[in-house]
Structure formats: structure tokens, C-alpha cells
Design an enzyme around this catalytic site. Structure first.
Site, PDB file in Angstrom:
ATOM      1  N   MET A  44      88.560  20.378  85.902  1.00 40.65           N
ATOM      2  CA  MET A  44      88.186  21.760  85.679  1.00 40.65           C
ATOM      3  C   MET A  44      89.415  22.634  85.632  1.00 40.65           C
ATOM      4  O   MET A  44      90.503  22.214  85.946  1.00 40.65           O
ATOM      5  CB  MET A  44      87.257  22.224  86.777  1.00 40.65           C
ATOM      6  CG  MET A  44      85.861  21.716  86.575  1.00 40.65           C
ATOM      7  SD  MET A  44      84.947  21.876  88.071  1.00 40.65           S
ATOM      8  CE  MET A  44      85.909  20.890  89.164  1.00 40.65           C
ATOM      9  N   SER A  77      79.401  18.296  82.822  1.00 43.41           N
ATOM     10  CA  SER A  77      80.593  18.368  81.976  1.00 43.41           C
ATOM     11  C   SER A  77      81.708  19.100  82.699  1.00 43.41           C
ATOM     12  O   SER A  77      81.457  19.954  83.559  1.00 43.41           O
ATOM     13  CB  SER A  77      80.268  19.128  80.688  1.00 43.41           C
ATOM     14  OG  SER A  77      80.175  20.526  80.950  1.00 43.41           O
ATOM     15  N   ASP A  78      82.960  18.749  82.364  1.00 44.54           N
ATOM     16  CA  ASP A  78      84.044  19.637  82.749  1.00 44.54           C
ATOM     17  C   ASP A  78      83.811  20.945  81.986  1.00 44.54           C
ATOM     18  O   ASP A  78      83.111  20.976  80.962  1.00 44.54           O
ATOM     19  CB  ASP A  78      85.394  19.026  82.405  1.00 44.54           C
ATOM     20  CG  ASP A  78      86.514  19.591  83.259  1.00 44.54           C
ATOM     21  OD1 ASP A  78      86.346  20.685  83.813  1.00 44.54           O
ATOM     22  OD2 ASP A  78      87.560  18.941  83.371  1.00 44.54           O
ATOM     23  N   CYS A  79      84.403  22.022  82.478  1.00 43.41           N
ATOM     24  CA  CYS A  79      83.979  23.344  82.037  1.00 43.41           C
ATOM     25  C   CYS A  79      84.242  23.587  80.549  1.00 43.41           C
ATOM     26  O   CYS A  79      85.391  23.601  80.106  1.00 43.41           O
ATOM     27  CB  CYS A  79      84.633  24.410  82.897  1.00 43.41           C
ATOM     28  SG  CYS A  79      83.979  24.361  84.574  1.00 43.41           S
TER      29      CYS A  79
END
Length: 781
Positions: free
Chosen positions: A1, A299-301
Site C-alpha cells: 500500500m 487489492s492493494d490500493c
């Protein structure tokens, strides 16, 4: 992130601002995040099945999802989840962080009021140096106490996107500091231990209640942020099946299978041309299918937006939604799914059943956390409050963790520990000599308190302080002369140099491994001027090439402090003055600068390639020159080993119908697929007698390395077991370490299939070698 305050594309910054603003709205403009509790007294849904605590979790989750409108469902697919007022369900912010303490890096945590701070443990790479799985789990328990307390007080969520268990493949990686290091076995054990500590699950079933929900990130082969114009948002990690199986995936598998983690986060990068958050083989087939994740995939951002807009993997936003949901993604950090899922539904790109499946996974985790059981004070952990944060016991553990993180790299002629009674003044110099914020690394919160190195050293001796460099960049005009003069007048010098987040961080990889700017000049000139011993203390997450100091007779000792957390200064001083005997070991190889001049960060291969001159990576596959090797670390005492009661031969039972043609163990290179073996309980007991042969009490890590028979792609050696023990001077203890045959004594072939090499294996403990013959035993039906 990603964190604010670093270079980002304008779209990414706008995304983050949108998340923060939306989170504030969910909190009610600063009110408690959980101002109302689903299924509480007076809730409009109190009598509905999803509010019935005694019902199975999955049934409750499906019941809730089945009552939602399409618009309500879509609004729950993102981290800043909207509420459902008609059912008494408040909004929720999924994004909280707890990498090495409760952190306000994500919008789900807010310090202030009754919660001004939280315990800040050493950065993960430093904690890994302890090689102490018990400590890792205890730290997780403390963090979960404080996280639950802050949730009960309305200032945190319960879903924490930690730990980061990516392999520290390249020493230049800015986020390597967040990981347990380069070794898959250490990373796997750290992952499982910290997750168990955080989650405190009361049982191994799918109904197991959680104290908090952990998340292992970033899956997979993610270990490049921004290097020479190549960034994580565009990078395609080309990874062999072999490396994926025996290196990159190992800690994630341990997270899910052993740690029973509640969440896995997919990464920004592509893996062999497919974005990880759109890869059904990685998410649906491996994480949820093979490893049987009981939880959600996040999900990652803005990863979904990234593979649409930056990687151009799909031609329309709706296609991106479809790829993500069908691959197995359940929750989007960002707003992409909230903005485009209804359109994807209308276009037939996804079905409502796809959305329902994702929401069932997320809601089930919330229910396991008790978030649909009404007022938290009436639930387990409901008693935790401000009085359980930054307690003396928690501070003591932070100090003990910092002590165990210290790695003594050099100690010429037993210079350390220094005797305070023999020193009138000590010069304390260097850009990190009075560091506070630097000590806690990244993804940190607000510590309970700081003890800087200067303050810690000042508790033992009179000090004279000069920074020498005004910052770690140390370029241009710097007050080096003043530091040299201070050292000239002192009886000893302690020079605290290294890195900080301006040099290594998320979004910022290093180009080289040398100390920045004029730091080397500062160290050498101070050491030359001081009439007494000079001690070099390195505060950094990533390794640095300090060959100059290793070879300089004027520098008597070198101590790697990592980023040691809130109590770092106390721990540094305790080691230097002998109140603590260091026992830490390096969890990463320290390479010379020449290594990175030959190797690009973009080469993901672990194994050496002699045809191109590629030297390989980590102690497992690289055998070139190093500054300090993986596992290196000195003590003020001496430990000896002796092997006892370790078998010389182990029979491996195989299914006779499938494996019969493979049973010529005398043939060189013979290997058998693990899937053909009967693995339950198949372990090699290794008994090691450890003796403290010195005159000081101390802790010691027993490291068991394995060298396999000749097999294609096998590592030159591999750590297969480790255990930390504390011994009084003159004491001897017997340590039992179990080596799992099917996990530890196997090699991955070119197709990523685990195979057991038959024949002579060797185990190494210190200078000792023990040979074990693995023989095939056919089980006929």
C-alpha cells in the site's frame, strides 16, 4: 500500500484523498468509527437470521447479502464501505495498519483523546533478527490488545492489513525493511507467528472468532517500488515456476495454511504478464483453492484501477471489474469497483452471483470479528480500553524486542562492552545519534514514548554531542569538523549513522549500498581522531556496504540497530555498556557495492546463470563475496554445539502403485514428487546440545542448514530449522528441532513441483555436519 508524502501520480493522490475524505464521512466527521453497532439493541434487523449469533457464520453472511439491493452491494465492495441504514448497519473503514504496532498509516486508525499513542515495536526486519518466533507471536498479541482497545473506543477498525511477508530479494528495495528478510523459512515462520498473535483465533474451524483480522501482503513477487524509472505500477515480474514455488509463495502459503490468516492482499505488479489482482490462477486457484483461505482477498490500493489505466490490461473499466471479481478479488482498496461494477453488471460482464460471492467472504470475516453481534462491550475483548494501551508490560516487551534485534557485526579484541566507570566522557555523533522518528521506520503510529540513542547512552556516561552531518543525506557543507573535535577530546566515540525514510521507503528504492553523502568520511575521521575506541552504530533497514569500517583498525566495533522501535536508544546503550549480551543474527545478506553494479533490480531470478554472469540472489543461490553473511551475529560469550540422537537414515513411504518405477535410490539425481509420499508425521528430529562456554549469560540461535544431494536447481544451502535459547554462563541445554521431510528436504523442479531427492542429505549446525540418507519405502496395496 502507499502512504502520502511521497511522489505519486496525480490520479493516485486524488484517489488517496478521496479515501481519506470518504473515511471521515464514514466516521461522521470525527465521531467514532463504530458509533452504531450492527445487530445491537433496537436494531431494525435484530430479529433477522444474520443477527443470530448461534447460527453458522457462512449462513449468516449469505442471509445478509441476500437482503441487499444491487446498489447496496456495490457500495460494500470497497474499503470505505457505505452503511445500510435500513438494516442498522453502519459504514466501515477496512483499511487499518499494524505492521509493528497500531499505525495511523491507513485512514481506519485515529490517535488522540484517550488514545494518544500505541506501543511501537522494532521495524519488521529488526524483529526478524531475533530469530525468535515466540517473541513474534507475543508482539502480535500486544498489538491486537491495543487494536481492540482502540476499536472499542471508536478510533480503529478491526481489519489490519499487516504483515508484509514479501521476500527481501534485492538489497536496494525501499520496503525491504517491512519484511522478515530474504529467507523463505524465516519469513514463513514469522508470518504464521505474527498472524496467530494478532488474530487470537479461538479454534481452527471456519467459525473461529477473531480478535482482529490480519492480512498477508503483497501477493506475489512484489519487491520493486521505484528503481531507475521502473515503478511497481507498471512492472511485469517475470518469475519462473520454480522460484514462485520455493521462494516467493512460501511465506504466503504459511500465512494461510499455518497462520490461518483472514485476508491476503494482491499486489500492483504483473506476474508473467498478468496483474496479480486479475490472476485467477494466483487468487482463486492457489490462495483460495489449494491453500483454502478462510477469509477475503483485497487489492492493494487502486490496483484494479492501475491495471486498467496504467498497465492497460483491459480496454474498458467494466472489463477490469470482471477480471478482478472473476479472479477471486473480494474487496477493492479504492473506489474503482464502487464506480464501475453496476455498469459491468448491466453489460453482463459480471453476474450478481460474482458480487455475492465476494461480499460473503468479507461479511463472514466481519461476523467472525463480532461486528454483527451488537455492542462490543458485551463481547469477548470488550473490556479492553485505554488502560490496556502503552502499559508497562507492553513497553517492557518493546524494549526486549529491541534488545533481541541488536546484531553485533564486529568486535575487535573484545572491545565491547565498554566499561562506564573507565570513561569520563563519550562523544556521541552522527545524523542518527539523537534520532526518534527514524527509529520506528515506516508504517508506524505514534509511540508511547521515545528513547533516542543519545538519551540511552547518557544514562551510562557523560556525553558530548555533535551530529557531524545535519541529516542522513550528508551532502555539501557539514559540521564534520565539530564532531571530529568532540571525538578528539573524548575517551570513546559512538557514531550513529545510516539511513532513514528519505533514503529507503515505499516508492523509493536505493541505487547503491554505500552510506549516503559524506557519512563514510565522518565515521573515518572521528575514528582516526578519537584516543579511545570508536563504536559504529548503523541505523537502517536495508544493508549497507561498510567494508571500509570492517577493515578499519580504528573502528573497534560495529552494531546494526536496524530501526529498533520506541525503546531503541535504551537497547543500543545496554549492548554497548554490557547490560545486554547481543544475540541477533542478520536476516539478510550484506552485499558489497559491486554486487548491485552488476545486477538489475528487475531480474527476478533467484538462481545464478553462469552463461550470462548473473550471480544469483540471497545466501541460498549466491556464493560471491559479501560484507556480512546471512545469519552473522556475534556475542559477548561463546556457544558450542554437539549433535545427539539424530538418525542416519530415514525411510520415506511412497504409494507403491504410483512410485514403484522411481525407487532406484542409488541412481544419482533421483527425486520423487512430494505428492507420491505419505507425509503425515514424516519428520527428522535433530537434537542439539548447546553449551555456553563463556563467562556471560546470553541468548543463542541454533541454525540448522540443509545441503541436498545434487539436484537440478537445488539451493547451495537452505535454512530448515532455527530455535532461540537463553543460557547462563556454563549452562548446557538440549534443543530439539524438527525438520519436516516433505517441506524442508525438498527441491522445486522447473515446473514448480516439489520433489524429494533420495540419497545422502547433510545437515549443518555451526561447524558440525550430519549426514542423513533418505531411502524410499514402497507401500503396496
Amino acid at each position: 500500500m502507499s502512504l502520502m508524502g511521497e511522489p505519486r501520480s496525480s490520479s493516485y493522490i486524488l484517489l488517496h484523498l478521496a479515501i481519506v475524505v470518504a473515511a471521515a464521512l464514514v466516521r461522521g466527521g470525527g465521531a467514532a468509527t463504530n458509533a452504531a453497532f450492527a445487530c445491537g439493541a433496537g436494531s431494525p434487523a435484530a430479529g433477522l437470521p444474520f443477527c443470530q449469533r448461534g447460527q453458522p457464520i457462512r449462513a449468516r453472511a449469505r442471509d445478509l447479502v441476500g437482503r441487499l439491493t444491487v446498489a447496496e452491494k456495490v457500495a460494500l465492495l470497497v474499503n470505505t464501505a457505505a452503511g445500510v441504514p435500513r438494516l442498522g448497519i453502519p459504514g466501515y473503514q477496512w483499511w487499518s495498519e499494524a505492521l509493528h504496532g497500531v499505525s495511523n498509516s491507513g485512514p481506519g486508525v485515529r490517535f488522540g483523546g484517550a488514545f494518544p499513542g500505541a506501543t511501537s515495536f522494532p521495524q519488521v526486519i529488526s524483529s526478524a533478527a531475533s530469530f525468535n518466533a515466540t517473541l513474534w507471536e507475543l508482539m502480535g498479541q500486544v498489538v491486537s490488545d491495543e487494536a481492540r482497545a482502540m476499536y472499542n473506543g471508536g478510533q480503529a477498525g478491526l481489519t489490519f492489513w499487516s504483515p508484509n511477508v514479501n521476500i527481501y530479494r534485492d538489497p536496494r528495495w525501499g520496503r525491504g525493511q517491512e519484511t522478515p528478510g530474504e529467507d523463505p523459512a524465516v519469513s514463513a515462520r514469522y508470518a504464521a507467528a505474527y498472524v496467530r498473535g494478532l488474530q487470537q483465533a479461538n479454534g481452527g474451524t471456519s467459525h473461529a472468532r477473531l480478535k482482529v483480522a490480519a492480512c498477508c501482503k503483497h501477493y506475489t513477487a512484489y519487491d520493486l517500488d521505484n528503481w531507475k524509472g521502473v515503478d511497481r505500477f507498471h512492472f511485469n515480474a517475470k518469475v519462473s515456476k520454480q522460484d514462485l514455488e520455493d521462494t516467493y509463495d512460501v511465506p504466503f502459503k504459511a500465512c494461510v495454511v499455518e497462520g490461518k490468516v483472514a485476508s491476503v492482499m494482491c499486489s500492483y505488479n504483473q506476474v508473467n504478464g498478468v496483474p496479480s489482482c486479475a490472476d485467477s490462477n494466483l487468487l482463486r486457484h492457489t490462495v483460495r483453492g489449494q491453500w483454502r483461505l478462510n477469509g477475503y482477498i483485497v487489492s492493494d490500493c487502486d490496483s484494479v484501477g492501475v491495471f486498467y489505466s496504467a498497465q492497460h490490461y483491459t480496454s474498458t473499466p467494466e472489463d477490469a471489474v470482471a477480471y478482478a471479481l472473476k479472479a477471486g478479488l473480494d474487496l477493492d482498496c479504492g473506489q474503482f469497483l464502487a464506480q464501475h461494477t453496476e455498469s459491468a453488471l448491466k453489460q453482463g460482464k459480471v453476474s450478481e452471483a460474482d458480487v455475492d460471492a465476494a461480499l460473503t467472504h468479507t461479511v463472514a470475516v466481519q461476523m467472525r470479528l463480532g461486528m454483527f453481534d451488537g455492542e462490543p462491550s458485551q463481547q469477548p475483548f470488550g473490556n479492553l480500553g485505554p488502560q490496556h494501551v502503552c502499559t508497562q508490560a507492553h513497553r517492557n516487551l518493546a524494549l526486549e524486542a529491541a534488545r533481541q534485534a541488536m546484531v553485533l557485526l564486529k568486535n575487535d579484541a573484545g572491545t565491547l562492552p565498554l566499561s562506564p566507570s573507565r570513561l569520563r566522557t563519550v562523544a556521541v555523533v552522527g545524523p542518527n545519534s539523537d534520532a526518534t522518528v527514524t527509529m520506528i521506520g515506516n508504517y508506524a503510529g505514534v509511540p508511547c514514548a521515545y528513547t533516542s540513542p543519545l538519551k540511552g547512552i547518557g544514562g551510562y556516561v557523560d556525553t558530548v554531542h555533535q551530529v557531524g552531518c545535519n541529516n542522513v543525506a550528508c551532502s555539501g557543507e557539514q559540521p564534520i569538523g565539530a564532531a571530529v573535535e568532540a571525538a578528539r577530546r573524548a575517551d570513546a566515540a559512538i557514531v550513529v549513522v545510516g539511513l532513514d525514510q528519505s533514503i529507503e521507503s515505499e516508492g523509493r528504492d536505493r541505487v547503491g549500498l554505500l552510506l549516503p553523502g559524506r557519512q563514510q568520511e565522518l565515521v573515518s575521521e572521528v575514528a582516526k581522531a578519537c584516543r579511545g575506541p570508536t563504536v559504529l552504530v548503523l541505523m537502517c533497514g536495508g544493508p549497507v556496504d561498510v567494508s571500509f569500517a570492517k577493515d578499519d583498525p580504528n573502528i573497534a566495533a560495529i552494531l546494526w540497530a536496524g530501526y529498533p522501535g520506541q525503546a531503541g536508544g535504551t537497547a543500543i546503550a545496554e549492548v554497548i555498556f554490557g547490560a545486554h549480551n547481543p544475540g541477533g543474527k542478520l536476516p539478510v545478506t550484506w552485499y558489497p557495492q559491486e554486487y548491485v553494479e552488476k545486477v538489475t533490480m528487475t531480474n527476478m531470478a533467484m538462481r545464478a546463470d553462469p552463461s550470462t554472469g548473473y550471480p544469483g540472489r540471497t545466501y541460498r543461490f549466491y556464493d560471491g563475496p559479501v560484507v556480512y553473511s546471512f545469519g552473522h551475529g556475534l556475542s559477548y560469550t561463546k556457544f558450542t554445539h554437539a549433535l545427539a540422537d539424530t538418525p542416519a537414515q530415514v525411510s520415506v513411504p511412497f504409494d507403491g502403485l504410483r512410485a514403484e518405477p522411481l525407487f532406484n535410490a542409488s541412481e544419482p539425481g533421483r527425486t520423487v514428487p512430494v505428492t507420491h509420499a505419505r507425509c503425515d508425521g514424516l519428520s527428522v528430529p535433530v537434537h542439539v546440545d548447546v553449551t555456553n562456554a563463556g563467562d556471560r549469560d546470553g541468548s543463542h540461535t541454533v541454525l540448522v542448514y540443509w545441503r541436498p544431494p545434487a539436484a537440478d536447481g537445488a539451493p547451495s544451502k537452505q535454512l530448515v530449522a532455527f530455535e532461540k535459547v537463553h543460557l547462563a554462563a556454563g549452562e548446557q541445554v538440549r534443543v530439539l528441532l524438527g525438520v519436516d521431510v516433505c517441506r524442508d528436504l525438498t527441491v522445486a523442479d522447473g515446473d514448480g513441483i516439489r520433489r524429494i531427492p533420495l540419497g545422502e542429505h547433510s545437515l549443518h549446525v555451526g561447524d558440525l555436519t550430519h549426514t542423513i540418507s533418505l531411502q524410499a519405502e514402497s507401500l503396496r496395496r
